[in-house]
Design a protein around this motif. Structure first.
Motif, PDB file in Angstrom:
ATOM      1  N   LYS A 280       1.282   8.234   4.807  1.00 15.51           N
ATOM      2  CA  LYS A 280       0.477   8.573   5.521  1.00 15.51           C
ATOM      3  C   LYS A 280       0.612  10.137   6.588  1.00 15.51           C
ATOM      4  CE  LYS A 280      -1.792   5.368   7.960  1.00 15.51           C
ATOM      5  NZ  LYS A 280      -1.987   5.703   9.620  1.00 15.51           N
ATOM      6  N   ASP A 281       1.500   8.904   7.395  1.00 20.26           N
ATOM      7  CA  ASP A 281       1.718   9.792   9.018  1.00 20.26           C
ATOM      8  C   ASP A 281       2.995  10.962   8.434  1.00 20.26           C
ATOM      9  OD1 ASP A 281       0.338   7.775  10.309  1.00 20.26           O
ATOM     10  OD2 ASP A 281       1.327   6.536  10.691  1.00 20.26           O
ATOM     11  N   GLN A 282       3.802  10.374   7.606  1.00 15.36           N
ATOM     12  CA  GLN A 282       4.608  11.605   7.102  1.00 15.36           C
ATOM     13  C   GLN A 282       4.480  12.801   6.601  1.00 15.36           C
ATOM     14  OE1 GLN A 282       8.671  10.004   5.512  1.00 15.36           O
ATOM     15  NE2 GLN A 282       7.589   7.254   5.675  1.00 15.36           N
ATOM     16  N   LEU A 283       3.078  12.519   5.594  1.00 18.65           N
ATOM     17  CA  LEU A 283       2.859  13.824   5.106  1.00 18.65           C
ATOM     18  C   LEU A 283       1.182  14.073   5.353  1.00 18.65           C
ATOM     19  CD1 LEU A 283       4.926  12.700   1.231  1.00 18.65           C
ATOM     20  CD2 LEU A 283       5.175  14.969   4.247  1.00 18.65           C
TER      21      LEU A 283
ATOM     22  N   LEU B 219       1.235  -1.232   0.222  1.00 20.06           N
ATOM     23  CA  LEU B 219      -0.040  -0.390  -0.010  1.00 20.06           C
ATOM     24  C   LEU B 219       0.718   1.118   0.394  1.00 20.06           C
ATOM     25  CD1 LEU B 219      -2.628  -1.095   2.543  1.00 20.06           C
ATOM     26  CD2 LEU B 219      -3.074  -1.359  -0.218  1.00 20.06           C
ATOM     27  N   PHE B 220       0.706   2.223  -0.724  1.00 16.73           N
ATOM     28  CA  PHE B 220       1.585   3.039  -1.137  1.00 16.73           C
ATOM     29  C   PHE B 220       1.699   3.893   0.076  1.00 16.73           C
ATOM     30  CE2 PHE B 220       1.985   7.831  -1.867  1.00 16.73           C
ATOM     31  CZ  PHE B 220       3.584   8.082  -3.597  1.00 16.73           C
ATOM     32  N   TRP B 221       0.042   4.632   0.843  1.00 17.87           N
ATOM     33  CA  TRP B 221       0.057   5.613   1.842  1.00 17.87           C
ATOM     34  C   TRP B 221       0.216   4.641   3.178  1.00 17.87           C
ATOM     35  CZ3 TRP B 221       0.366  10.646   0.463  1.00 17.87           C
ATOM     36  CH2 TRP B 221       0.428  11.266  -0.440  1.00 17.87           C
ATOM     37  N   MET B 222      -0.014   3.730   3.211  1.00 16.68           N
ATOM     38  CA  MET B 222      -0.112   2.837   4.366  1.00 16.68           C
ATOM     39  C   MET B 222       0.250   1.471   5.234  1.00 16.68           C
ATOM     40  SD  MET B 222      -4.108   2.111   4.634  1.00 16.68           S
ATOM     41  CE  MET B 222      -5.620   3.950   4.561  1.00 16.68           C
TER      42      MET B 222
ATOM     43  N   GLN C  50      -4.315  13.734   3.402  1.00 19.07           N
ATOM     44  CA  GLN C  50      -6.512  13.820   2.864  1.00 19.07           C
ATOM     45  C   GLN C  50      -6.309  13.945   1.905  1.00 19.07           C
ATOM     46  OE1 GLN C  50      -8.413  13.748   6.080  1.00 19.07           O
ATOM     47  NE2 GLN C  50      -6.269  13.093   6.642  1.00 19.07           N
ATOM     48  N   LEU C  51      -5.452  15.162   0.913  1.00 19.57           N
ATOM     49  CA  LEU C  51      -6.247  15.070  -0.387  1.00 19.57           C
ATOM     50  C   LEU C  51      -6.514  13.458  -1.875  1.00 19.57           C
ATOM     51  CD1 LEU C  51      -3.777  17.733  -1.103  1.00 19.57           C
ATOM     52  CD2 LEU C  51      -6.204  17.870  -0.700  1.00 19.57           C
TER      53      LEU C  51
END
Length: 285
Positions: free
Chosen positions: A39-42, A26-29, A47-48
């Protein structure tokens, strides 16, 4: 995980995701970039994102990047985060190989429980932490019981109340003198007190002063110079605590009354069985 944190280890120290084609990550998770989920770094960019569970292969392509924003990054903070994102993932190039997990602690990257166990064993314990001696003669279920009892995690009345179980009366069912916790069952209860004196007399050892399970364990695991005799003593003390617990449970669930003489005989019998059948070249002397 508490033991891992005490050893200064995190999940990423034990297992690392190696990204190749990006189809299984997963890219963000997932923590594939700098050991922390993007998701925690950025969080501003997260959110976008329209598809928060998107894979890396859906965002990082062979010829660039493909974004699906709810709205394009516009604020100074969002634009700065986007620049940081490009710097973080800019060097990643997808390949045809599948993603895979590896263990950074082992030499070849393969995950071995032995490697983690050695890392934990070599960690300096906290000053108030009792290390339980695990020896072959004692069944695993008994060693596990002692370990849990030392942490107060056996199902005593007090422990059950803390877990939300409706216990109308938490007094010890054997003596009714105080509320029942692990220390009371195995150390303070008169039933236990009437067992420890004869047990140590049988072992020909002056009864030590101990107020907690941890203090008793610390005594037996450092007693004497002969390793075999020390292991015999550990078997006897752990066996006594195991029989005390079984006696308590039989009293609660079977309403069975057992004298301290019967408890001591049971301790001798069970310890003899352990050593006789679980030790090579057994010797009780």
């Amino acid at each position: 995980m508490n033991d891992l944190s005490k050893a200064g280890l995190s999940f990423s120290d034990i297992l690392k995701k190696n990204v190749k084609n990006g189809n299984d990550t997963l890219f963000w998770m997932d923590a594939w970039c700098k050991g922390e989920p993007l998701k925690d770094q950025l969080p501003e960019l997260y959110q976008l994102e329209k598809r928060k569970r998107c894979k890396i292969s859906q965002r990082v392509l062979a010829d660039g990047f493909l974004w699906e924003w709810k709205s394009s990054p516009a604020t100074d903070e969002q634009i700065h985060s986007l620049q940081l994102l490009y710097e973080s993932i800019g060097e990643h190039r997808p390949s045809s190989d599948p993603d895979y997990w590896s263990c950074p602690l082992s030499g070849d990257g393969s995950f071995l429980v032995e490697v983690i166990r050695l890392k934990l064993d070599n960690t300096e314990p906290a000053t108030n932490e009792v290390i339980i001696p695990w020896i072959h003669e004692i069944p695993i279920k008994v060693n596990s019981f002692i370990w849990r009892a030392n942490m107060g995690r056996i199902p005593s009345y007090i422990a059950l109340k803390r877990r939300g179980v409706g216990i109308p009366n938490a007094s010890c069912p054997q003596c009714q003198l105080e509320e029942e916790d692990a220390e009371h069952i195995l150390i303070r209860c008169p039933v236990a007190s009437n067992v420890w004196e004869p047990i140590f007399k049988w072992c020909d050892i002056p009864k030590p002063q101990f107020q907690t399970i941890g203090e008793l364990i610390e005594f037996v695991k450092t007693w004497g110079r002969c390793r075999k005799r020390r292991n015999n003593l550990i078997c006897i003390i752990f066996g006594a605590m195991w029989i005390l617990w079984k006696t308590r449970c039989e009293g609660v669930f079977k309403v069975k009354r057992t004298s301290h003489f019967q408890i001591i005989d049971s301790v001798k019998s069970v310890v003899f069985t352990w050593i006789r059948h679980r030790r090579v070249n057994c010797c009780l002397s």
